[in-house]
Design an enzyme around this catalytic site. Structure first.
Site, short mmCIF file in Angstrom:
data_model
loop_
_atom_site.label_atom_id
_atom_site.label_comp_id
_atom_site.label_asym_id
_atom_site.label_seq_id
_atom_site.Cartn_x
_atom_site.Cartn_y
_atom_site.Cartn_z
N LYS A 80 14.08 -32.42 -20.98
CA LYS A 80 12.99 -31.46 -21.19
C LYS A 80 13.59 -30.07 -21.36
O LYS A 80 14.67 -29.79 -20.82
CB LYS A 80 12.06 -31.46 -19.97
CG LYS A 80 10.70 -30.87 -20.24
CD LYS A 80 9.76 -31.89 -20.82
CE LYS A 80 8.45 -31.27 -21.23
NZ LYS A 80 7.58 -32.26 -21.87
N VAL A 178 -13.13 -34.43 -24.20
CA VAL A 178 -13.17 -34.93 -25.58
C VAL A 178 -12.45 -33.95 -26.52
O VAL A 178 -12.98 -33.51 -27.52
CB VAL A 178 -14.62 -35.23 -26.06
CG1 VAL A 178 -15.17 -36.43 -25.33
CG2 VAL A 178 -15.54 -34.03 -25.88
P1 NAD Z 1 -6.91 -31.29 -25.36
O1 NAD Z 1 -6.68 -29.95 -24.77
O2 NAD Z 1 -7.06 -31.42 -26.83
O3 NAD Z 1 -8.18 -31.98 -24.68
C1 NAD Z 1 -8.48 -31.89 -23.33
C2 NAD Z 1 -9.97 -31.62 -23.23
O4 NAD Z 1 -10.38 -31.70 -21.87
C3 NAD Z 1 -10.38 -30.22 -23.73
O5 NAD Z 1 -11.40 -30.35 -24.68
C4 NAD Z 1 -10.86 -29.52 -22.46
O6 NAD Z 1 -11.91 -28.60 -22.71
C5 NAD Z 1 -11.35 -30.71 -21.64
N1 NAD Z 1 -11.43 -30.42 -20.21
C6 NAD Z 1 -10.65 -29.63 -19.45
N2 NAD Z 1 -11.08 -29.64 -18.17
C7 NAD Z 1 -12.13 -30.48 -18.12
C8 NAD Z 1 -12.99 -30.91 -17.09
N3 NAD Z 1 -12.84 -30.48 -15.82
N4 NAD Z 1 -13.97 -31.78 -17.37
C9 NAD Z 1 -14.14 -32.23 -18.65
N5 NAD Z 1 -13.37 -31.84 -19.67
C10 NAD Z 1 -12.38 -30.98 -19.41
O7 NAD Z 1 -5.68 -32.19 -24.84
P2 NAD Z 1 -5.22 -33.63 -25.33
O8 NAD Z 1 -4.10 -33.46 -26.30
O9 NAD Z 1 -6.39 -34.46 -25.68
O10 NAD Z 1 -4.56 -34.17 -23.99
C11 NAD Z 1 -5.34 -34.63 -22.92
C12 NAD Z 1 -4.44 -35.19 -21.84
O11 NAD Z 1 -3.62 -36.22 -22.39
C13 NAD Z 1 -3.48 -34.17 -21.22
O12 NAD Z 1 -3.31 -34.51 -19.87
C14 NAD Z 1 -2.20 -34.41 -21.99
O13 NAD Z 1 -1.06 -34.02 -21.24
C15 NAD Z 1 -2.25 -35.93 -22.15
N6 NAD Z 1 -1.44 -36.43 -23.26
C16 NAD Z 1 -1.67 -36.05 -24.53
C17 NAD Z 1 -0.89 -36.54 -25.57
C18 NAD Z 1 -1.13 -36.16 -27.00
O14 NAD Z 1 -0.57 -36.82 -27.89
N7 NAD Z 1 -1.95 -35.16 -27.26
C19 NAD Z 1 0.16 -37.44 -25.28
C20 NAD Z 1 0.37 -37.84 -23.96
C21 NAD Z 1 -0.44 -37.34 -22.96
#
Ligand code: NAD
Length: 356
Positions: A80, A178
């Protein structure tokens, strides 16, 4: 914090500090373990309160990547990079090219990618200075739909293990968040005719998008999502959402989604879920679609091969659930056993000398 003690205790190989005097670039790269191959992990840009916070974050994230990459069946170790700075002011072409030169100086022991506050555009600048960067715009692109696809197969595997039937159309879901991955995952669940989908969200823009795209999905408040009577709780927002407060509220049979670090305390909350008879799909196994996607850039990117590889999350989870039952441990621990076994096995087969 005594850093050498910490490195010794958790088996770290190398910690590199760097500072570029022209751009102010300041950061740390950690290589945790390269048993399976070069260490791969994203570059996170964050305004850390102090240097020790940055180092500890980098150490923990690098170690997490070792197990994630090992469990995903990739020939990669874990690493990392964290950059210390304010993302709204420090970014520039020169800043990321300076980083690219540090990455190149590691000669392929570490491969970087995007993470919090870095984008595919930043990776393109890094690429100008090093061969060791993945997650490029014109190659694997946005990882979120692939991460969501992996979680979809992981949910199917969890249903198979729990109910001996993975037909999505028979089940109900509560999706927390979402954004990028949550909305894509809902798309897959709907395609498979999910019986009912609830969701919670705090960002008005994403709520509106969801209501336009899927008006039949029912929104609930962020607090109400935990106690819904559904088959699967699907965390796709923040980390640490499974804890001493929320686990007693759950009425679901399965917790499986895309979020990272879902368990506030791995040991305590892994056990709490097990004791309540709730099947937990370990986060770093079910959400590995994104890293599987970028890994394929190293071997000539081919979307069909990626999709085939991501589908393997289904069988992998079934195997981990079996380990958990056999060893009578919680699922997060079983996933670590699974990852560590692979590292030990592959290290052992390399003990004989061959010419290649
Ligand atoms: P994102 O920021 O696009 O989506 C997260 C959503 O959650 C946002 O719309 C936010 O407003 C909402 N949110 C935040 N707090 C909330 C709450 N208390 N209640 C309801 N909704 C809430 O992020 P993402 O890329 O979709 O990632 C989501 C999770 O998945 C993260 O933990 C990220 O580390 C993990 N992740 C993502 C990827 C990827 O490819 N994007 C890969 C591995 C892991």
């Amino acid at each position: 914090m005594n850093k050498f003690d910490y490195m010794e205790r958790h088996g770290f190989e190398q910690v590199i500090y760097f500072h570029d005097k022209t751009t102010g670039l300041k950061g740390i790269t950690v290589i945790h373990d390269t048993t399976l191959g070069p260490a791969l992990g994203g570059t996170r840009l964050w305004n850390y309160a102090c240097e020790d916070d940055a180092v500890l974050d980098c150490l923990r994230l690098a170690r997490g990547m070792t197990f994630k990459n090992a469990a995903a069946g990739l020939n990669l170790g874990g690493g990392k990079t964290v950059l210390i700075g304010d993302a709204s002011t420090v970014k520039s072409e020169a800043y990321f090219r300076a980083l690219g030169r540090y990455v190149q100086s590691l000669n392929g022991r570490y491969i970087t990618a995007e993470d919090v506050n870095t984008t595919t555009k930043d990776m393109d600048y890094i690429l100008m200075e090093t061969d060791y960067v993945v997650g490029l715009e014109d190659k694997s692109g946005n990882p979120s739909p692939i991460t969501a696809l992996g979680a979809f197969h992981g949910i199917r595997a969890s249903l198979k293990h729990r109910f001996n039937d993975d037909d999505i159309s028979k089940y109900t879901f509560a999706v927390q968040g979402v954004g990028e991955t949550g909305s894509a995952l809902i798309g897959y669940l709907k395609e498979a005719n999910a019986k009912k989908i609830y969701f919670s969200e705090i960002n008005p823009k994403n709520i509106k998008k969801m209501q336009e795209l899927h008006p039949d999905c029912e929104m609930v408040t962020p607090d109400a999502i935990y106690s819904l009577e559904v088959d699967v709780f699907v965390p796709c927002a923040l980390g640490a959402v499974m804890n001493e407060k929320t686990i007693p509220e759950l009425k679901c049979a399965i917790v499986a989604g895309t979020a990272n670090n879902v368990l506030e305390d791995e040991e305590r909350d892994g056990l709490l879920l097990k004791d309540r008879g709730i099947l937990y799909a370990p986060d770093f196994v079910i959400n590995a679609g994104g890293v599987i996607n970028v890994y394929h850039e190293l071997h000539g990117y081919n979307r069909e091969r990626v999709i085939k590889d991501v589908r393997k999350i289904y069988d992998r989870l079934l195997e981990i659930f079996k380990i958990a039952e056999k060893e009578n441990v919680h699922n997060q621990k079983a996933a670590l056993v699974y990852a560590t076994n692979r590292m030990k096995t592959i290290a052992a087969i390399r003990s004989n000398y061959i010419i290649r």
